[in-house]
Each structure stands twice: as structure tokens, then as C-alpha cells.
Design an enzyme around this catalytic site. Structure first.
Site, PDB file in Angstrom:
ATOM      1  N   LYS A  28      26.367-101.548  18.737  1.00  0.00           N
ATOM      2  CA  LYS A  28      26.571-100.706  17.549  1.00  0.00           C
ATOM      3  C   LYS A  28      27.291-101.509  16.465  1.00  0.00           C
ATOM      4  O   LYS A  28      28.451-101.882  16.631  1.00  0.00           O
ATOM      5  CB  LYS A  28      27.413 -99.475  17.880  1.00  0.00           C
ATOM      6  CG  LYS A  28      27.419 -98.500  16.702  1.00  0.00           C
ATOM      7  CD  LYS A  28      28.455 -97.424  16.813  1.00  0.00           C
ATOM      8  CE  LYS A  28      29.649 -97.655  15.932  1.00  0.00           C
ATOM      9  NZ  LYS A  28      29.359 -97.839  14.505  1.00  0.00           N
TER      10      LYS A  28
ATOM     11  N   GLU B 214      39.433-106.104  21.437  1.00  0.00           N
ATOM     12  CA  GLU B 214      39.962-107.093  20.482  1.00  0.00           C
ATOM     13  C   GLU B 214      40.418-106.283  19.274  1.00  0.00           C
ATOM     14  O   GLU B 214      39.590-105.795  18.521  1.00  0.00           O
ATOM     15  CB  GLU B 214      38.870-108.071  20.035  1.00  0.00           C
ATOM     16  CG  GLU B 214      38.073-108.702  21.140  1.00  0.00           C
ATOM     17  CD  GLU B 214      38.783-109.881  21.766  1.00  0.00           C
ATOM     18  OE1 GLU B 214      39.716-110.399  21.138  1.00  0.00           O
ATOM     19  OE2 GLU B 214      38.411-110.250  22.879  1.00  0.00           O
TER      20      GLU B 214
ATOM     21  N   CYS C  97      41.279-110.283  11.391  1.00  0.00           N
ATOM     22  CA  CYS C  97      42.237-109.744  12.371  1.00  0.00           C
ATOM     23  C   CYS C  97      43.395-110.698  12.616  1.00  0.00           C
ATOM     24  O   CYS C  97      44.526-110.290  12.818  1.00  0.00           O
ATOM     25  CB  CYS C  97      41.525-109.445  13.674  1.00  0.00           C
ATOM     26  SG  CYS C  97      40.626-110.858  14.299  1.00  0.00           S
TER      27      CYS C  97
ATOM     28  N   GLU D 118      49.220-103.202   9.843  1.00  0.00           N
ATOM     29  CA  GLU D 118      48.135-104.085   9.414  1.00  0.00           C
ATOM     30  C   GLU D 118      47.522-103.539   8.130  1.00  0.00           C
ATOM     31  O   GLU D 118      46.986-102.434   8.114  1.00  0.00           O
ATOM     32  CB  GLU D 118      47.069-104.141  10.519  1.00  0.00           C
ATOM     33  CG  GLU D 118      45.964-105.111  10.218  1.00  0.00           C
ATOM     34  CD  GLU D 118      44.861-105.083  11.273  1.00  0.00           C
ATOM     35  OE1 GLU D 118      44.400-103.977  11.620  1.00  0.00           O
ATOM     36  OE2 GLU D 118      44.456-106.168  11.736  1.00  0.00           O
TER      37      GLU D 118
HETATM   38  P1  NAD Z   1      37.348 -99.585  13.260  1.00  0.00           P
HETATM   39  O1  NAD Z   1      38.176 -99.527  14.475  1.00  0.00           O
HETATM   40  O2  NAD Z   1      37.469 -98.499  12.262  1.00  0.00           O
HETATM   41  O3  NAD Z   1      35.794 -99.659  13.619  1.00  0.00           O
HETATM   42  C1  NAD Z   1      35.257-100.649  14.467  1.00  0.00           C
HETATM   43  C2  NAD Z   1      33.996-100.124  15.096  1.00  0.00           C
HETATM   44  O4  NAD Z   1      34.337 -99.028  15.953  1.00  0.00           O
HETATM   45  C3  NAD Z   1      32.974 -99.585  14.111  1.00  0.00           C
HETATM   46  O5  NAD Z   1      31.677 -99.913  14.557  1.00  0.00           O
HETATM   47  C4  NAD Z   1      33.191 -98.083  14.182  1.00  0.00           C
HETATM   48  O6  NAD Z   1      32.050 -97.333  13.840  1.00  0.00           O
HETATM   49  C5  NAD Z   1      33.532 -97.904  15.644  1.00  0.00           C
HETATM   50  N1  NAD Z   1      34.301 -96.695  15.959  1.00  0.00           N
HETATM   51  C6  NAD Z   1      35.131 -95.999  15.154  1.00  0.00           C
HETATM   52  N2  NAD Z   1      35.647 -94.927  15.815  1.00  0.00           N
HETATM   53  C7  NAD Z   1      35.144 -94.971  17.081  1.00  0.00           C
HETATM   54  C8  NAD Z   1      35.310 -94.160  18.238  1.00  0.00           C
HETATM   55  N3  NAD Z   1      36.115 -93.092  18.237  1.00  0.00           N
HETATM   56  N4  NAD Z   1      34.652 -94.513  19.354  1.00  0.00           N
HETATM   57  C9  NAD Z   1      33.863 -95.597  19.391  1.00  0.00           C
HETATM   58  N5  NAD Z   1      33.657 -96.406  18.310  1.00  0.00           N
HETATM   59  C10 NAD Z   1      34.289 -96.098  17.179  1.00  0.00           C
HETATM   60  O7  NAD Z   1      37.642-101.002  12.610  1.00  0.00           O
HETATM   61  P2  NAD Z   1      37.112-101.568  11.229  1.00  0.00           P
HETATM   62  O8  NAD Z   1      37.830-100.856  10.139  1.00  0.00           O
HETATM   63  O9  NAD Z   1      35.623-101.573  11.246  1.00  0.00           O
HETATM   64  O10 NAD Z   1      37.616-103.092  11.344  1.00  0.00           O
HETATM   65  C11 NAD Z   1      38.883-103.489  11.042  1.00  0.00           C
HETATM   66  C12 NAD Z   1      39.729-103.640  12.293  1.00  0.00           C
HETATM   67  O11 NAD Z   1      39.110-104.521  13.219  1.00  0.00           O
HETATM   68  C13 NAD Z   1      41.075-104.263  12.007  1.00  0.00           C
HETATM   69  O12 NAD Z   1      42.081-103.551  12.650  1.00  0.00           O
HETATM   70  C14 NAD Z   1      40.958-105.662  12.577  1.00  0.00           C
HETATM   71  O13 NAD Z   1      42.183-106.238  12.935  1.00  0.00           O
HETATM   72  C15 NAD Z   1      40.061-105.439  13.737  1.00  0.00           C
HETATM   73  N6  NAD Z   1      39.425-106.700  14.158  1.00  0.00           N
HETATM   74  C16 NAD Z   1      39.888-107.316  15.286  1.00  0.00           C
HETATM   75  C17 NAD Z   1      39.326-108.535  15.688  1.00  0.00           C
HETATM   76  C18 NAD Z   1      39.828-109.251  16.918  1.00  0.00           C
HETATM   77  O14 NAD Z   1      39.148-110.157  17.391  1.00  0.00           O
HETATM   78  N7  NAD Z   1      40.985-108.919  17.464  1.00  0.00           N
HETATM   79  C19 NAD Z   1      38.278-109.100  14.946  1.00  0.00           C
HETATM   80  C20 NAD Z   1      37.837-108.429  13.816  1.00  0.00           C
HETATM   81  C21 NAD Z   1      38.424-107.220  13.431  1.00  0.00           C
END
Ligand code: NAD
Length: 490
Positions: free
Chosen positions: A174, A249, A283, A384
Site C-alpha cells: 500500500k 520504521e 525520518c 517530530e
Molecule cells: P503516516 O503514518 O501518516 O502514514 C504512513 C502510511 O501508513 C500511509 O500509507 C498511510 O496511508 C498508512 N496508514 C495511516 N493510518 C493507518 C492505519 N491506521 N493503519 C494502517 N496504515 C495506516 O506517515 P506519513 O505522514 O505518510 O509519513 C511521515 C512519517 O513517516 C514520519 O513520522 C516519518 O518519520 C516516518 N518515516 C519513517 C521512516 C523510517 O525509516 N523510520 C522513513 C520514512 C518516514
């Protein structure tokens, strides 16, 4: 105009509900694509296809070298189309072309890395008393749900898809609902190279429906998630029903520590790179800069001077050094944090505004921003922000630097700048973070484990560690002299 459909059981199909979602260019606010907006029914169809494909053994029982051959072909095709894919990634995510070109090259290398790994020895034997022979083998986990965010749409997908497929799993992927464009190209390549139907499926749509169904379904054996910490918590809860394996992650608020004896120019340069690459939507961004007292004023002055000269603009302009934020909603969140910082009493040293001049008014551009005079309990220091906002903290000595660096719920990354090698190692060893750098910031390698301590996640991506996360281990004990045990007398 680009039209995006789900890829389920080897077929491109619209959402069952017929709903679609507009995908916007963050540099202009213009609609660039219409994406199928899937929901629970679409997720279930994809999970069903992946389950059937896994249970058939068509992929998991394929010779490892044959699976590797598919991965090499995917890498080759990605490479052949690198220019077009990076152009589309810039259009969808907003980041400058020089960054998306790097992402695509990294994605190619990641497929090749795991193609190479899959045919290497990965089990063990150990000596036990005769007449037994014991061994441990690795097997695929089964159906893997792969959920990624919008900041590295292609690369985050590949970091999961490559090891998952290499290890013999079938997948339901997804993408973020905000940035699904390059996933279409990736899955077209997967289709073109002939990966059997049902092995690799993609469903677009919201996290609350599609993502949650993937995390909750008892037909999914593992979920590998990259995204925010709050979402990670929801996924853990949803995954509890069938005790799914999980890899998370998550977010970070990573310290970048500058000692007075560091190479001054290099440290300034990396401090800028650490926070403003990807417009801070990274991140592992070095979003907390810790600067030693004795060089603080000079360092901060030079940093602010250079931050204000960063060329902000659309990612497809070769002159651009920093692109827009990914969406209006995200820009509002970042600008909201800037207001919070001011209200908390931090001093805004530079930036802080949405950029609306020179044709940028329709996009989501925020100036490179720096806060000084911060306190460790301020929200802008603890939470963050995920944008081009750097918060600076001042420290007295080594112990103070370590204390401030570890004063966070996160533990993803950290950097240390000093010309004293022993001091650098002392500090790095005390820092509770999974990804660390000495005298640099941000380089990452397919070979090295990616992930965090504390609330930055569970498990590791990339390297052998990332591959192992997509396997189960099984011990096999073989009796070489088959006769009754004689344990019971009758
Ligand atoms: P997010 O958590 O809002 O969304 C990430 C993904 O999860 C999306 O595909 C979203 O549709 C899905 N999602 C949202 N709610 C969900 C649920 N209840 N159940 C299952 N899936 C769900 O994150 P974002 O805003 O897209 O990305 C930013 C975040 O990602 C930041 O916090 C960043 O630090 C983190 N990030 C971490 C890494 C790492 O390697 N640690 C890498 C990149 C980004």
C-alpha cells in the site's frame, strides 16, 4: 493526466467502489493524476490473491536463483526507465530532481543487493549428540503487508518489496494515498518481467481502511510498516489479532552534535544537509542541532546566513536546492509548529514563512527555518515536525551533549562532529539510536541495518537484518538411527 489503478492478482483494476482520488503536484497544487481510491473490499481481494499465490508455492518454492533472476530484471528495467521515474517522483512528491535521481539509483541497487543475497547460504547446522543431526533453515513468513509513507514513495516501497520477494513471500503493498504515482511504474515492471499473478499486489487508498485491513487481516502473516509513530501504535494493535509479525520504521527527532573542535565548514555544511535535504521530510533528519557553547554564536550565525541562501523552488527546476512540502495539509502542520515555537518563547532566527513570491504561491513552500533559545521541554524540541525547521540547543561539555541528545522519546539517528576520534566514539556509544554518523550526516547503505531504538520502531530494514525480518527460522532435528525410544515400558 495519469490514471492509476490497483494491481490485484495480475490485473489492473479500479476500486470496487469506483471512487478515485486526485493526486496533486505540491509545487503548483495542480491535479496530476487520478488514483483508484480503494477500501476494505479491495484490500481483501489483494490479500486473498496473495494468500492463494503463497499457498500454491509457485513463488516460495521457486529456486532461489530463479527468484533472484526476476529481481535482477526488475532492477534493469527500473534503471532503463530511471529518468522518467525520477521525473514522476519529483512531480508527485515535490523533491528536487537531484534527490529523486538518487532515490531511483538506490532502488535499483537495492533490488540487485537482495537478488545477490537470496542465493547465498543462510541456514546453520550445529553439533548435537549422536545419532542426531540438527539444522536451522530460513523460510518465508507468508503473506506480507507492506505499508509506506509519502516522503520516499519509490525507495521505501523497494526497501520492503525487494527483500520480501527475495525471501519467497507474497505481498500486498500500500503506497501513501498522497504519493502513489511511481508505484504504478514499479508494478508495471513487476508485471512485465513475469512475476506470477498474485505474488505482488498493490492497493491504493486511505490508511484507516486499506492500511488497517492489511494490518488486521488474519490472512496476512506479517506487516512491515514505515510511517509515523502514532500510526505504528495503531498497527501494533490491529496486528495483535493473529499475533502478526511486525516491523516498524517510525519517526525521529534526531540530534546532530557539533563539538568546538569539529571542522567548522564541514559541520555547518552537514548541519544544513541534515535538516534541509528533502525539505526536512526525512525520518532521520538532524532536526535537533546541539552546538558547544564556545563556538555557538559564530556557528549559528554562519548557519542562518547559509540557510537563507538555499534556493527554494519547484523540484523540476535544475537550480532548485529545496522543494515544497508534500501537501497543503502537511504545510499547515509545519507552519503550525512554527507558531507553537514562537508561543513557547523560542527565538525565530530565520525563515518561518510560507514562500509565496516568484510563482511559488500555489505550491506548499516553507522557508528554511531555525529556532534558537530553545528549552528541552518545548514541543518544537520534543515532537517530530517533519519539515525544514531546525531547533538548536546549546551544550557545555561532552556529558551535557549526551544528556540532551538522549532526552527524547525517539532513537532513530544521531550525528557527531569532532576531530577527536576517541571522543566521537565515546559519545556515539552512549547515544540510544540505531543509525549514527561521525563527521557526516545522512549516508545510507543497502548493506546496513536501518531502524531505531525506543519509539522509533521495532526491527530493522535493509542489509541481512532486513532480509531476516521477512523470514521465519525453523529447526530440523533428524534421527540417523531410527528405533523406538523405550521411554514407556508397555
Ligand atoms: P503516516 O503514518 O501518516 O502514514 C504512513 C502510511 O501508513 C500511509 O500509507 C498511510 O496511508 C498508512 N496508514 C495511516 N493510518 C493507518 C492505519 N491506521 N493503519 C494502517 N496504515 C495506516 O506517515 P506519513 O505522514 O505518510 O509519513 C511521515 C512519517 O513517516 C514520519 O513520522 C516519518 O518519520 C516516518 N518515516 C519513517 C521512516 C523510517 O525509516 N523510520 C522513513 C520514512 C518516514
Amino acid at each position: 493526466m495519469i490514471y492509476l489503478q490497483n494491481f490485484i492478482n495480475g490485473k489492473w483494476i479500479g476500486a470496487e467502489s469506483k471512487e478515485s482520488r486526485e493526486i496533486l503536484n505540491p509545487a503548483t497544487g495542480e491535479v496530476i493524476a487520478h488514483a483508484a481510491d480503494g477500501d476494505v473490499a479491495d484490500a481483501q481481494a489483494a490479500i486473498g490473491a496473495a494468500r492463494k499465490a503463497f499457498d500454491s508455492g509457485d513463488w516460495s518454492e521457486l529456486a532461489a536463483t530463479d527468484r533472484a533472476a526476476y529481481l535482477y530484471k526488475i532492477a534493469d528495467k527500473l534503471e532503463e526507465n530511471a529518468e522518467e521515474i525520477s521525473r514522476l517522483e519529483t512531480l508527485d512528491n515535490g523533491k528536487p530532481l537531484r534527490e529523486t535521481q538518487f532515490d531511483v539509483a538506490d532502488a535499483v541497487a537495492c533490488f540487485r543487493y537482495y537478488a545477490g543475497m537470496v542465493s547465498k547460504p543462510d541456514g546453520i547446522t550445529y553439533q548435537v549428540s549422536d545419532p542426531m543431526q540438527a539444522m536451522v533453515v530460513r523460510e518465508p513468513v507468508g503473506v506480507c503487508g507492506l505499508i509506506v509513507p509519502w516522503n520516499y514513495p519509490l525507495l521505501m516501497a523497494v526497501w520492503k518489496i525487494a527483500p520480501a520477494l527475495a525471501a519467497g513471500n507474497t505481498i500486498v503493498f500500500k503506497p501513501s494515498e498522497i504519493t502513489p504515482v511511481t508505484a504504478k511504474w514499479l508494478f508495471e515492471i513487476i508485471e512485465q518481467v513475469g512475476v506470477p499473478a498474485g505474488v505482488a499486489n498493490m492497493v491504493m487508498g486511505p490508511g484507516k481502511t486499506v492500511g488497517n485491513e492489511i494490518a488486521e487481516s488474519h490472512d496476512v502473516d506479517k506487516v512491515s510498516f514505515t510511517g509515523g509513530t502514532a500510526t505504528g501504535r495503531n498497527i501494533m494493535k490491529a496486528a495483535a489479532g493473529n499475533i502478526k509479525k511486525i516491523s516498524l520504521e517510525l519517526g525521529g527527532k534526531s540530534p546532530n552534535i557539533i563539538f568546538a573542535d569539529a571542522d567548522f565548514e564541514a559541520a555547518v555544511d552537514y548541519a544544513l544537509f541534515g535538516i534541509y535535504a528533502g525539505a526536512g521530510q526525512v525520518c532521520s533528519a538532524g532536526s535537533r542541532l546541539l552546538v558547544e557553547d564556545s563556538i555557538y554564536d559564530r556557528f549559528v550565525e554562519e548557519l542562518a546566513d547559509r540557510a537563507q541562501k538555499i534556493r527554494v523552488g519547484p523540484g523540476n527546476d535544475p537550480e532548485t536546492e529545496m522543494g515544497p512540502l508534500v501537501s497543503r495539509e502537511h504545510m499547515e502542520k509545519v507552519l503550525g509548529y512554527i507558531e507553537i515555537g514562537k508561543e513557547e518563547g523560542a527565538k525565530l532566527l530565520c525563515g518561518g514563512r510560507q514562500l509565496k513570491e516568484n510563482g511559488l504561491e500555489k505550491g506548499y513552500f516553507v522557508e528554511p527555518t531555525i529556532f534558537v533559545d530553545t528549552k528541552p521541554d518545548m514541543r518544537i524540541v520534543r515532537e517530530e515536525i517533519f519539515g525544514p525547521v531546525l531547533v538548536i540547543q546549546r551544550f557545555k561539555d561532552e556529558a551535557d551533549a549526551v544528556r540532551l541528545a538522549n532526552d527524547t522519546d525517539y532513537g532513530l539517528a544521531a550525528g557527531v562532529f569532532t576531530n577527536d576520534g576517541a571522543k566521537a566514539m565515546r559519545v556515539i556509544k552512549k547515544i540510544r539510536a540505531g543509525i549514527t554518523w561521525i563527521n557526516c550526516y545522512h549516508p545510507t547503505y543497502n548493506e546496513a541495518p536501518w531502524g531505531g531504538y525506543k519509539q522509533s520502531g521495532i526491527g530493522r530494514g535493509l542489509g541481512t537484518y532486513g532480509y531476516e525480518e521477512f523470514t521465519e527460522v525453523k529447526q530440523i532435528n533428524i534421527n540417523l538411527e531410527v528405533e523406538p525410544t523405550g521411554w514407556f515400558s508397555n
